[in-house]
Design a protein around this motif. Structure first.
Motif, PDB file in Angstrom:
ATOM      1  N   SER A   1       0.686  -1.093  -0.210  1.00 45.31           N
ATOM      2  CA  SER A   1       0.047   0.154   0.011  1.00 45.31           C
ATOM      3  C   SER A   1       0.632   1.175   0.311  1.00 45.31           C
ATOM      4  O   SER A   1       2.107   1.440   0.585  1.00 45.31           O
ATOM      5  CB  SER A   1      -0.611  -0.150   1.567  1.00 45.31           C
ATOM      6  OG  SER A   1       0.296   0.119   2.070  1.00 45.31           O
ATOM      7  N   ARG A   2       0.353   2.560  -0.212  1.00 40.88           N
ATOM      8  CA  ARG A   2       1.188   3.521  -0.662  1.00 40.88           C
ATOM      9  C   ARG A   2       1.233   4.190   0.850  1.00 40.88           C
ATOM     10  O   ARG A   2       0.589   4.448   1.426  1.00 40.88           O
ATOM     11  CB  ARG A   2       0.088   4.587  -1.777  1.00 40.88           C
ATOM     12  CG  ARG A   2       1.154   5.934  -1.277  1.00 40.88           C
ATOM     13  CD  ARG A   2       0.375   6.639  -2.802  1.00 40.88           C
ATOM     14  NE  ARG A   2       0.182   7.995  -3.012  1.00 40.88           N
ATOM     15  CZ  ARG A   2       1.111   8.357  -2.783  1.00 40.88           C
ATOM     16  NH1 ARG A   2       1.443   9.305  -0.789  1.00 40.88           N
ATOM     17  NH2 ARG A   2       1.724   9.842  -3.326  1.00 40.88           N
ATOM     18  N   CYS A   3       3.053   4.232   0.552  1.00 44.56           N
ATOM     19  CA  CYS A   3       3.443   4.850   2.067  1.00 44.56           C
ATOM     20  C   CYS A   3       3.834   6.642   2.147  1.00 44.56           C
ATOM     21  O   CYS A   3       4.177   6.518   0.977  1.00 44.56           O
ATOM     22  CB  CYS A   3       4.924   3.822   2.247  1.00 44.56           C
ATOM     23  SG  CYS A   3       5.669   4.801   3.646  1.00 44.56           S
ATOM     24  N   SER A   4       3.065   7.091   2.836  1.00 43.16           N
ATOM     25  CA  SER A   4       4.238   8.746   3.224  1.00 43.16           C
ATOM     26  C   SER A   4       3.997   8.654   4.592  1.00 43.16           C
ATOM     27  O   SER A   4       4.015   8.121   5.191  1.00 43.16           O
ATOM     28  CB  SER A   4       2.581   9.438   2.519  1.00 43.16           C
ATOM     29  OG  SER A   4       0.991   9.513   3.417  1.00 43.16           O
ATOM     30  N   VAL A   5       4.601   9.681   5.143  1.00 46.19           N
ATOM     31  CA  VAL A   5       5.257   9.860   6.119  1.00 46.19           C
ATOM     32  C   VAL A   5       4.990  11.490   6.876  1.00 46.19           C
ATOM     33  O   VAL A   5       5.319  12.611   6.029  1.00 46.19           O
ATOM     34  CB  VAL A   5       6.881   9.413   6.785  1.00 46.19           C
ATOM     35  CG1 VAL A   5       6.895   8.266   6.713  1.00 46.19           C
ATOM     36  CG2 VAL A   5       8.025   9.644   5.547  1.00 46.19           C
ATOM     37  N   ASP A   6       4.894  11.301   7.968  1.00 45.67           N
ATOM     38  CA  ASP A   6       5.784  12.532   9.235  1.00 45.67           C
ATOM     39  C   ASP A   6       7.091  11.956   9.031  1.00 45.67           C
ATOM     40  O   ASP A   6       7.318  12.367  10.801  1.00 45.67           O
ATOM     41  CB  ASP A   6       4.531  12.352   9.814  1.00 45.67           C
ATOM     42  CG  ASP A   6       4.557  14.100  10.529  1.00 45.67           C
ATOM     43  OD1 ASP A   6       4.580  14.972   9.984  1.00 45.67           O
ATOM     44  OD2 ASP A   6       3.783  13.877  11.952  1.00 45.67           O
ATOM     45  N   ALA A   7       7.696  13.077   8.525  1.00 45.49           N
ATOM     46  CA  ALA A   7       8.902  12.804   9.051  1.00 45.49           C
ATOM     47  C   ALA A   7       9.613  13.415  10.174  1.00 45.49           C
ATOM     48  O   ALA A   7       8.948  14.465  10.237  1.00 45.49           O
ATOM     49  CB  ALA A   7       9.981  13.339   8.005  1.00 45.49           C
ATOM     50  N   THR A   8      10.198  13.454  11.392  1.00 46.05           N
ATOM     51  CA  THR A   8      11.441  13.578  12.064  1.00 46.05           C
ATOM     52  C   THR A   8      12.393  14.664  11.390  1.00 46.05           C
ATOM     53  O   THR A   8      12.676  14.090  10.433  1.00 46.05           O
ATOM     54  CB  THR A   8      11.850  12.953  13.154  1.00 46.05           C
ATOM     55  OG1 THR A   8      10.588  12.779  13.696  1.00 46.05           O
ATOM     56  CG2 THR A   8      12.791  13.788  14.466  1.00 46.05           C
TER      57      THR A   8
END
Ligand SMILES: O=C(O)c1ccccc1NCC(=O)[C@H](O)[C@H](O)COP(=O)(O)O
Length: 271
Positions: A27-34
């Motif tokens: 599934s499509r991965c997106s992130v809330d990055a540090t």
């Protein structure tokens, strides 16, 4: 194999062939990055040297494999003052895994770089990470995505891409696409030889607003001082941290001061 791969060391050819075939996630991965840049600023404010400590169980140029718990190693590196961690997720040649990265990211708060050979957008779906590595040499080739497209897609999904270069041409490509984090790899992926001169030669051509990382071959306090004097905002260190007590090793590098550069001679070795 395409014609340009003939100039790669056999181990690296094998890494690239495997990378081209490796599936991504489901599934499509997106992130809330540090934020990596904020982590560097915090380290600098504390008077320490920004180090990305690498969890590298093995590699084509390392004898043997380190089998201890990677989560424990990661925690020890953070205790040692690491600004960020680099986690090898390549399974066949470096003994890494995306599952390990996910476990580590659950327990530490510093930014995590996914160190892998990502050549297709779908491979971004394998695991969430704060940063991903895009190796200029491996992109814009037959059967691989374009550096610019992959960079933009990764950024849009929230990843902070670290664009790795080794030559002046690769550096110019990274600057052209607007890369804000650039790593100069002192290891030539064609011959696997390492010289810190690579960083020294390319660093003056990097714009000031780019976060610049010196990668590979950093083994001593003098090497850290040499790379900092040449303009490195952070150092990526694997082998020299993984051999022995990783907390002590990390601490040795993060507490280096930029003064008293004792030895600015360069060396060439294969390791
Ligand atoms: O490290 C290797 O043997 C290697 C072989 C082939 C392709 C890449 C390789 N290393 C990737 C890296 O960039 C390093 O793991 C990283 O910069 C840390 O380097 P070091 O501190 O020299 O372990």
């Amino acid at each position: 194999m395409d014609a340009s791969e003939e100039s790669l060391a056999p181990a690296v050819q094998s890494i690239l062939t495997a990378a081209k075939q490796r599936a991504g996630g489901t599934s499509r991965c997106s992130v809330d990055a540090t934020s990596f840049q904020s982590a560097i600023s915090a380290t600098e404010a504390a008077g320490q040297t920004p180090v990305i400590a690498e969890i590298k169980p093995t590699s084509p140029t390392t004898d043997g494999k380190r089998d201890d718990d990677p989560v424990a190693l990661a925690s020890a590196m953070v205790e040692g003052g690491a600004t960020a961690l680099s986690v090898l997720t390549e399974p066949e040649h470096f003994g890494g895994s995306v599952e390990t990265l996910a476990q580590i990211r659950n327990v530490v708060e510093v930014p995590i770089l996914r160190k892998d050979f990502i050549v297709h957008e779908s491979q971004l779906d394998a695991v969430a990470a704060d940063m991903i590595l895009l190796i200029a040499r491996f992109l814009d080739r037959p059967e691989t995505d374009s550096l610019e497209e992959l960079y933009n897609v990764a950024q849009n999904r929230g990843f902070q891409p670290l664009v790795e270069v080794h030559t002046r041409d690769e550096l110019e490509r990274a600057i052209e696409i607007g890369a804000s984090i650039i790593g100069v790899n002192n290891r030539d992926l064609g011959r696997l030889a390492v010289t810190l001169q690579t960083f020294e030669q390319l660093a003056p051509h990097v714009p000031d607003d780019v976060t610049l990382i010196a990668e590979s071959g950093i083994k001593t306090i003098e090497h850290v001082q040499q790379m900092r004097a040449a303009g490195a905002d952070a150092l990526l260190i694997g082998t020299a941290i993984m051999h022995g007590d990783v907390q002590t090793n990390t601490r040795r590098f993060t507490t280096v001061t930029d003064t008293d550069i004792q030895d600015t001679t360069t060396e060439t070795h294969t390791s």
